[in-house]
Design a protein around this motif. Structure first.
Motif, PDB file in Angstrom:
ATOM      1  N   LYS A 110      39.223   7.894  17.297  1.00 37.73           N
ATOM      2  CA  LYS A 110      38.962   6.694  16.497  1.00 37.73           C
ATOM      3  C   LYS A 110      37.704   6.881  15.656  1.00 37.73           C
ATOM      4  N   GLU A 114      37.386   6.968  11.544  1.00 36.99           N
ATOM      5  CA  GLU A 114      36.484   6.051  10.850  1.00 36.99           C
ATOM      6  C   GLU A 114      35.520   6.803   9.941  1.00 36.99           C
ATOM      7  N   ARG A 152      41.043   5.033  20.629  1.00 34.43           N
ATOM      8  CA  ARG A 152      39.764   5.265  21.288  1.00 34.43           C
ATOM      9  C   ARG A 152      39.932   6.044  22.594  1.00 34.43           C
ATOM     10  N   GLU A 195      42.868  -1.205  14.326  1.00 32.95           N
ATOM     11  CA  GLU A 195      41.669  -0.518  13.838  1.00 32.95           C
ATOM     12  C   GLU A 195      41.655  -0.369  12.321  1.00 32.95           C
TER      13      GLU A 195
END
Length: 265
Positions: A110, A114, A152, A195
């Protein structure tokens, strides 16, 4: 048990670490120590159990960790099992009365995604999501389920491969494997949507990569189609009120729409 490692962990805990999971340097590498916690049984879990009994859908059953030492032993057993069949999980270093020590499995996927979103590297972002979908399909191909395959809980290893962490929940022991894997798929696509809600193409890419790797006749798609079909009335009921829904409810609607379009095209 390694007495030196045990002493190091206990000294660290005595100082106060402020986190349930924390890193240590051991044997010239970084390892992670995970402490036991109490069981997380809540009212929602009773609702899930009731819904599973009423609808006859096993994947709705709660899979909460038993907590305490039993929870640690369960996660340790899962790590051993997955490592034996070649799934990329942390190596189990030690199991104590109230903690386990595991190896480092790479960066959190994750966070990697990002970072590349901020850089504007769309090709890298899409590649990560596609690889995650393929990795989950490979895990399912070994006849097991993860329990919480969120972005995650996936890692990017040094060799570029996708690994998995956090096996507190064990759906394999609570429902048929096809249902447990279908539940994994639902959580995986919801994680992408949650997300990166403004990037619907990522949800489609991750889902399509999973199906292509698992196969359109994969057994886990049967219970997945069933639950998607049964959820349609709820989707139709909530859709007119989407401007007033919370974030998670909206994300659920968009993830549901993508699955339904693909499964019933």
């Amino acid at each position: 048990m390694n007495e030196q490692l045990h002493a190091l962990v206990e000294r660290t805990l005595a100082k106060g670490v402020g986190a349930r999971v924390f890193p240590l340097r051991w044997d010239n590498r970084r390892i992670w120590v995970k402490q036991s916690v109490r069981a997380k049984h809540k009212v929602w879990h009773r609702v899930q159990r009731f819904a599973a009994n009423i609808t006859g859908i096993p994947l709705l059953r709660p899979t909460v960790s038993p907590g305490g030492q039993a929870g640690l032993e369960s996660e340790a057993a899962t790590l051993r099992k997955l490592a034996q069949v070649g799934v990329l999980v942390p190596d189990l270093i030690d199991v104590a009365d109230h903690w386990i020590a595991i190896g480092d499995n790479g960066r959190i996927l994750k966070n990697c995604i990002e970072d590349d979103v901020l850089k504007g590297d769309d090709n890298a972002v899409r590649a990560y999501v596609v690889d995650a979908g393929k990795a989950l399909a490979r895990l399912h191909g070994e006849g097991v389920a993860h329990g919480a395959p969120l972005l995650r809980n996936m890692t990017l290893r040094d060799d570029g491969q996708i690994g998995f962490i956090d096996f507190e929940e064990d759906p394999n022991a609570r429902m048929p494997i096809a249902d447990a894997q279908a539940r994994d798929v639902l959580l995986f696509v919801f994680s992408i949507q949650r997300e990166f809600k403004k990037r619907p193409e990522l949800l489609r890419a991750g889902w399509q990569a999973y199906v292509q790797a698992a196969g359109e006749t994969a057994p886990q798609l049967v219970p997945l189609r069933k639950v998607v079909r049964l959820l349609r009335p709820i989707y139709l009921l909530l859709r007119p009120f989407r401007r007033w829904l919370g974030t998670d409810a909206l994300n659920g609607l968009w993830a549901y729409r993508t699955l339904r379009k693909s499964l019933y095209r």
